[in-house]
Design an enzyme around this catalytic site. Structure first.
Site, PDB file in Angstrom:
ATOM      1  N   LYS A  52       7.502  52.474  49.894  1.00 63.71           N
ATOM      2  CA  LYS A  52       7.661  51.109  50.409  1.00 63.71           C
ATOM      3  C   LYS A  52       7.213  50.081  49.362  1.00 63.71           C
ATOM      4  O   LYS A  52       7.880  49.079  49.124  1.00 63.71           O
ATOM      5  CB  LYS A  52       6.867  50.942  51.720  1.00 63.71           C
ATOM      6  CG  LYS A  52       7.487  51.705  52.893  1.00 63.71           C
ATOM      7  CD  LYS A  52       6.597  51.773  54.133  1.00 63.71           C
ATOM      8  CE  LYS A  52       7.219  52.696  55.190  1.00 63.71           C
ATOM      9  NZ  LYS A  52       6.380  52.866  56.384  1.00 63.71           N
ATOM     10  N   GLN A  96       0.252  52.119  58.368  1.00 62.62           N
ATOM     11  CA  GLN A  96       0.980  53.389  58.344  1.00 62.62           C
ATOM     12  C   GLN A  96       0.423  54.348  59.399  1.00 62.62           C
ATOM     13  O   GLN A  96      -0.792  54.514  59.521  1.00 62.62           O
ATOM     14  CB  GLN A  96       0.913  54.013  56.935  1.00 62.62           C
ATOM     15  CG  GLN A  96       1.785  55.237  56.747  1.00 62.62           C
ATOM     16  CD  GLN A  96       3.283  54.960  56.841  1.00 62.62           C
ATOM     17  OE1 GLN A  96       3.756  53.861  56.570  1.00 62.62           O
ATOM     18  NE2 GLN A  96       4.052  55.965  57.243  1.00 62.62           N
ATOM     19  N   ASP A 119       6.950  46.067  61.447  1.00 62.55           N
ATOM     20  CA  ASP A 119       7.298  47.393  61.976  1.00 62.55           C
ATOM     21  C   ASP A 119       7.868  47.280  63.398  1.00 62.55           C
ATOM     22  O   ASP A 119       8.458  48.243  63.911  1.00 62.55           O
ATOM     23  CB  ASP A 119       6.042  48.268  62.042  1.00 62.55           C
ATOM     24  CG  ASP A 119       6.021  49.359  60.978  1.00 62.55           C
ATOM     25  OD1 ASP A 119       7.101  49.740  60.494  1.00 62.55           O
ATOM     26  OD2 ASP A 119       4.920  49.835  60.656  1.00 62.55           O
TER      27      ASP A 119
HETATM   28  N1  GUN Z   1       4.957  56.660  60.365  1.00 66.44           N
HETATM   29  C1  GUN Z   1       6.182  57.231  60.476  1.00 66.44           C
HETATM   30  N2  GUN Z   1       7.147  56.281  60.497  1.00 66.44           N
HETATM   31  C2  GUN Z   1       6.507  55.089  60.403  1.00 66.44           C
HETATM   32  C3  GUN Z   1       6.973  53.744  60.367  1.00 66.44           C
HETATM   33  O1  GUN Z   1       8.170  53.427  60.447  1.00 66.44           O
HETATM   34  N3  GUN Z   1       5.999  52.788  60.242  1.00 66.44           N
HETATM   35  C4  GUN Z   1       4.677  53.099  60.166  1.00 66.44           C
HETATM   36  N4  GUN Z   1       3.806  52.100  60.081  1.00 66.44           N
HETATM   37  N5  GUN Z   1       4.226  54.330  60.203  1.00 66.44           N
HETATM   38  C5  GUN Z   1       5.137  55.319  60.319  1.00 66.44           C
END
Ligand code: GUN
Length: 294
Positions: A52, A96, A119
């Site tokens: 990211k 995350q 998110d």
């Molecule tokens: N863990 C797995 N997929 C995601 C996501 O799209 N966002 C976040 N913050 N954590 C994740």
């Protein structure tokens, strides 16, 4: 059979965003700024977060990684979130998941400012999504909608089977695809671990979105000819023939299912890169919204 190339499509989207960022900068505006909080050293989470951050660099965003040790207390994490909520520099941020067991995930997600929740996990954004109101769509479902749209896959009136009811993928996906929208208007069935006679349901599906976290679960005999397959799963399977000692597998048995599918996402290179592209798109949206107010 057509491969739904998430790698290529996400590259297109990132290029489109990069053009917008260049325009912003040329007009003397600030570039979008995404922050990510990572707690602990989970291998998959570290990989996702660094992907990211790298994507931010590629398209001219500012990014900040807040890397916290696994023993970080819930209180300390909430303080970090509050700092980002208040920051006039950060447009959007993510925490995350998964978080270490001693931290209440729901409490953390609810602490994120709704207007910076790129998110789309805050209950307000989830509610707004369900009501079809402007919001941040969760990145993976958003990426799947975008992939279906860009490949001109007809969804109106189709039988869509969503496998898995996670808050991040299955649940929102089932809501979005039932809504009146492009890549929507479908008749949606959500199946899960308690579903009876699964095969008879998947065999009726025109489109199957698989997000159950069990590698190679969906087999060729469970689908009909011409089905469209979206595979959200990604697991490492031991493989002595590979230098790394493992290979990546999806929730779909690609070998048998791809023989019958009209369209299918590969793993890797399908849904994964789309998730990142849509997170960036949400961050651009957050920046645009903030620049109206500041
Ligand atoms: N863990 C797995 N997929 C995601 C996501 O799209 N966002 C976040 N913050 N954590 C994740």
């Amino acid at each position: 059979m057509i491969l739904l190339d998430g790698k290529k499509t996400s590259k297109d989207i990132k290029e489109e965003i990069a053009i917008e960022v260049a325009k912003m900068k040329a007009n003397g505006k600030k570039a979008p700024h995404l922050a990510a909080i990572l707690v602990g050293t989970d291998g998959a989470s570290m990989t996702y977060v660094s992907a990211k951050v790298k994507a931010c660099e590629q398209i001219g965003f500012v990014s900040t990684l807040i890397d916290l040790p696994v023993e970080t207390t819930e209180e300390k994490l909430l303080q970090e979130i509050e700092k980002l909520n208040k920051s006039t520099e950060v447009d959007g941020f993510i925490v995350q998941l998964p978080l270490p067991k001693h931290i209440d995930e729901q409490k953390v997600l609810e602490a994120v400012d709704v207007d910076k929740d790129v998110d789309g996990f805050h209950p307000t954004n989830v509610g707004r999504m369900a009501l079809d109101l402007p919001c941040f769509l969760p990145a993976t479902p958003y990426g799947i909608l975008e992939l279906l749209e860009r490949y001109n896959i007809e969804t109106s009136g189709k039988n869509v089977v969503v496998m898995g009811r996670s808050h991040i993928v299955g649940r929102p996906m089932s809501i979005l695809m039932s809504q009146k929208r492009k890549a929507g208007d479908a008749t949606v069935t959500l199946v899960h671990s308690r579903t009876k006679d699964l095969k008879s349901i998947t065999q009726q599906a025109d489109i199957i979105i698989v997000a159950i976290g069990i590698s190679e679960f969906l087999k060729g005999d469970m689908v009909k000819e011409g089905v469209v397959i979206i595979d959200v799963g990604i697991t490492r399977l031991p493989d002595a023939t590979k230098k790394s000692g493992f290979r990546l597998a999806g929730d779909v048995d690609f070998k048998s299912v791809s023989k019958k599918a009209s369209h299918i996402t590969p793993v890797p290179g399908g849904v994964g890169p789309m998730t990142i592209a849509m997170l960036l798109k949400n961050t651009l949206l957050a920046r645009e919204r903030h620049s109206v107010n500041s």
